[in-house]
Design an enzyme around this catalytic site. Structure first.
Site, PDB file in Angstrom:
ATOM      1  N   GLU A  41       1.031  -1.526  -0.320  1.00 27.65           N
ATOM      2  CA  GLU A  41      -0.042  -0.384   0.176  1.00 27.65           C
ATOM      3  C   GLU A  41       0.734   1.583  -0.296  1.00 27.65           C
ATOM      4  O   GLU A  41       0.794   2.431   0.945  1.00 27.65           O
ATOM      5  CB  GLU A  41      -1.062  -0.005   0.535  1.00 27.65           C
ATOM      6  CG  GLU A  41      -2.169  -1.504   0.959  1.00 27.65           C
ATOM      7  CD  GLU A  41      -2.899  -0.839   2.551  1.00 27.65           C
ATOM      8  OE1 GLU A  41      -1.991  -0.918   3.329  1.00 27.65           O
ATOM      9  OE2 GLU A  41      -3.897  -2.116   1.945  1.00 27.65           O
ATOM     10  N   GLU A  47      -6.706  -8.072  -0.659  1.00 22.77           N
ATOM     11  CA  GLU A  47      -7.605  -7.817   0.681  1.00 22.77           C
ATOM     12  C   GLU A  47      -8.226  -7.489   0.721  1.00 22.77           C
ATOM     13  O   GLU A  47      -8.851  -6.619   0.614  1.00 22.77           O
ATOM     14  CB  GLU A  47      -6.082  -6.549   1.482  1.00 22.77           C
ATOM     15  CG  GLU A  47      -4.504  -7.351   1.828  1.00 22.77           C
ATOM     16  CD  GLU A  47      -4.045  -6.746   3.274  1.00 22.77           C
ATOM     17  OE1 GLU A  47      -4.942  -5.531   3.238  1.00 22.77           O
ATOM     18  OE2 GLU A  47      -3.155  -6.310   2.513  1.00 22.77           O
TER      19      GLU A  47
HETATM   20  C1  GAL Z   1      -4.099  -3.268   5.559  1.00 28.96           C
HETATM   21  C2  GAL Z   1      -2.926  -3.485   5.414  1.00 28.96           C
HETATM   22  C3  GAL Z   1      -2.452  -4.774   6.191  1.00 28.96           C
HETATM   23  C4  GAL Z   1      -3.658  -4.603   7.373  1.00 28.96           C
HETATM   24  C5  GAL Z   1      -5.189  -4.814   6.887  1.00 28.96           C
HETATM   25  C6  GAL Z   1      -6.224  -4.673   8.221  1.00 28.96           C
HETATM   26  O1  GAL Z   1      -4.256  -2.376   5.062  1.00 28.96           O
HETATM   27  O2  GAL Z   1      -2.157  -4.134   4.088  1.00 28.96           O
HETATM   28  O3  GAL Z   1      -1.760  -5.273   6.350  1.00 28.96           O
HETATM   29  O4  GAL Z   1      -3.173  -4.189   8.579  1.00 28.96           O
HETATM   30  O5  GAL Z   1      -4.771  -2.963   6.269  1.00 28.96           O
HETATM   31  O6  GAL Z   1      -7.149  -4.416   7.657  1.00 28.96           O
END
Ligand code: GAL
Length: 666
Positions: A153, A309
């Site tokens: 990110e 994710e």
């Molecule tokens: C994302 C991040 C992950 C984790 C996730 C939690 O933004 O890339 O590593 O922290 O959020 O929601």
């Protein structure tokens, strides 16, 4: 149809971030068994494991990663191998205190978290490229490695740095952009407030100042910061490419408030990957999900993409972290697939009992596998395995909404005509009205080709370059339909208002001018003559060749045009001078869509989302029922999750999903 998005993966990708560092052997064994049960075929490994791979500067230890990759390979699980550069180890910070980030307020950021070194720091960049290279050299052609995940990110949590290294890099960047200090003075309008420069060395980053800093200076700093982050990505990507033929990507956050300008990033990525988290308290969070997916697909130029994710249930960083309701994780995942994702992964596979994210959900939650969440995860895995045929198919859109991060950056600066000028809210309102009618949307850069769209919408497109403005005019004159809302085309790329009345470069295509902004009080509503309601904004519109379709019936613009249309060349341009309430906007869009020849699907019923992916000779109709009521829809074909034939109609139960493959419509 596109070829496989991730070579070697012949299923919809399914899995999550897998961080097995430090777990005992019996848990690692159980992980493999649970992955098998859940149908996991792709996991992201090593995102924050720099310390494990390079415990001391220049000394690598691959034992842990070798074992992890071998174990996954044996279990038939593909690896999305991450570079760990969003978590520099403690030794790095100790040796390189100058690589720490200095924020706009003048605070040096601490290192007991994750983030990034100063994006302009050669020390950070070299260290990052070195560890990426070492990983690629060792694992670049490993059969289990399917995909590279660079960093994590970019831009979150650090978008910009204001240290001395960044200042020097900014000056180099400005020289390349402007050539001479005189050109910079013109572009920044430094004659105002006596800010004129006579030497490059006088220019500093726009750190917090006594009052509003020069807007063009600030905007250029955002452009510069974007370019520095992109250079960090490129350096790691190139280090990987020297040793590996696998696709390289990084996980974007397309709908984050302050994103990099991903239109510049997308061509640098072998495939587009995105992270999306629901704003759990929003009743219509699934509409934001749809927007994020459509935007991601647009960055991918319509090709399939990877959801890198999302969460199985609650996150742990919102004010109130609501758990997902039963069935919601499946609807969310299939919604992403409906809108073009060929892989849907979660953060994270197994929940950690310690650290900053111990309250975050996972595929295997803290309570273990005998849980609702793990059962739902496994059911989803089984569903996704049935969707092989969908891989590579594409979503089509007839309507485009303009999306331009530098325009957002510019609008978010200080001293605007109203604090209620929320461009993202305008985009979301238009998107919502289209989502309600099941009109699939793409997002477009304002200077990109708009051919093929029946309708283009520019909600609050504040900054338009000359190229973008002439692109919009050409699109309309050649027969396109354009809907522009207030506060569009106000400034050019230097953040200057073009000569003459607003909206500068859009006057001709819109056939009107804006003489004065008349923003409304907080909560104030204005009535429109046609019975609608507006809020936030009114303005004094003077018609040229445009025709008035509706007027302000009260408020500061009473009697003046609120909605207008202009026939321009072989097309039309509508203008909207207020922020309409949902019903007013729905009414306007219904008529704009009909005039533009865009098909809407309102028969489906409230809360029933319908998206079509097209493959070779086949259409895949996704119906996702977000409502509490069973819905019946017409279809002929085969339902993919149950394998049953559909001869005329099918019921989509409340909260459920049906996917019907049919012969492709003409
Ligand atoms: C994302 C991040 C992950 C984790 C996730 C939690 O933004 O890339 O590593 O922290 O959020 O929601």
């Amino acid at each position: 149809m596109d070829g496989p998005l991730i070579p070697g993966l012949e299923q919809i990708g399914f899995g999550g971030d897998y961080n097995p560092d430090g777990w005992p052997e019996h848990v690692l064994k159980e992980d493999m068994e649970l992955m098998r049960r859940a149908g996991v075929n792709l996991v992201t490994v090593g995102v924050f494991s720099w310390y494990a791979i390079e415990p001391r500067a220049g000394t690598y230890d691959f034992a842990w990663l070798d074992a992890t990759i071998e174990r996954l390979d044996k279990a038939g699980v593909g690896v999305c191998l991450a570079t760990p550069t969003a978590g520099p180890p403690a030794w790095f910070w100790r040796a390189n205190p100058d690589a720490r980030v200095l924020d706009r307020q003048g605070h040096t950021l601490g290192t007991a978290a994750r983030g990034i070194g100063c994006p302009s720091s050669a020390t950070y960049r070299d260290a990052a490229a070195r560890v990426a290279s070492a990983l690629a050299e060792r694992y670049g052609e490993h059969p289990a490695v399917k995909l590279w995940h660079v960093h994590n990110e970019y831009g979150v949590p650090v978008f910009d740095c204001y240290c001395a290294t960044s200042a020097a890099a900014f000056r180099t960047w400005l020289r390349a952009r402007y050539g001479t200090v005189a050109a910079l003075n013109r572009a920044w309008g430094t004659v105002f407030w006596g800010q004129r420069y006579s030497d490059w060395a006088e220019i500093e980053p726009p750190v917090r100042a006594a009052t509003a800093a020069n807007p063009t200076h600030q905007l250029d700093y955002q452009r510069f910061s974007n370019d520095e982050l992109l250079d960090c990505y490129r350096a790691e990507r190139d280090a990987i490419r020297a040793h590996s033929s696998r696709p390289v990507t990084t996980n974007l956050m397309t709908t984050n408030r302050q994103t990099p300008d991903y239109w510049a990033w997308a061509p640098e990525m072998d495939l587009i990957a995105n992270d999306h988290y629901l704003t759990a308290e929003r009743e219509d969070a699934h509409v934001d999900l749809a927007l994020s997916a459509d935007l991601t697909r647009s960055y991918a130029q319509g090709r399939p993409w990877v959801l890198m994710e999302h969460s199985t249930s609650a996150v742990n960083w919102q004010p109130r972290n609501l758990a997902k309701a039963p069935g919601e994780l499946r609807r969310n995942s299939l919604q992403h697939v409906a809108r073009g994702a060929d892989a849907t992964l979660f953060f994270q596979f197994r929940a950690h009992p310690f650290g900053a994210e111990k309250f975050h959900s996972a595929m295997v939650p803290q309570a273990g596998p005998d849980t609702r969440v793990f059962r739902e995860v496994s059911e989803l895995g089984a569903d996704l395995a049935l969707l092989r045929g969908v891989l590579g198919s594409r979503v089509r859109a007839e309507v485009a909404i303009l999306w331009d991060p530098p325009s957002f950056w510019a609008q978010d600066l200080e001293w605007r005509p109203s604090v209620d000028l929320d461009h993202r809210a305008q985009i979301e309102a238009h998107y919502r009205a289209l989502w309600d009618r099941n009109v699939t949307v793409a997002f477009a850069h304002p200077a990109a080709s708009l051919d093929g769209y029946r309708l283009v919408i520019a909600p609050a497109s504040y900054l338009l370059s000359a190229a973008a403005a002439s692109n919009l005019s050409r699109y309309v004159s050649e027969g396109g339909n354009l809907l522009v809302s207030y506060f569009s085309g106000i400034v050019n790329e230097c953040e200057h208002m073009p000569d003459g009345p607003m909206p500068g470069q859009l006057r001709e295509v819109l056939g009107l001018t804006v003489e004065e902004f008349l923003p409304l009080r907080a909560g104030q509503l204005v009535r429109l003559g046609g019975g609608g309601l507006g809020s936030r904004w009114a303005e004094h519109v003077e018609l040229g060749a445009a025709t008035c379709l509706d007027t302000f019936a009260d408020g500061p613009a009473s009697g003046r045009p609120a909605v207008a249309v202009h026939a321009f060349g072989s097309g039309r341009a509508w203008y909207l001078a207020t922020s309409p309430d949902a019903a007013t906007l729905a009414g306007l869009l219904a008529s704009v869509l009909a005039t533009s020849g865009v098909s809407a699907d309102v028969e489906a019923g409230e809360g029933l989302e319908h998206v079509v992916r097209r493959g070779d000779g086949q259409d895949f109709h996704f119906w996702i029922n977000h409502s509490g009521v069973d819905r019946e829809v017409g279809a002929v074909g085969r339902e993919l999750l149950s394998g049953t034939p559909v001869a005329g109609s099918i019921t989509v139960p409340a909260g459920d999903v049906r996917i019907v493959s049919t012969v492709a419509a003409g």
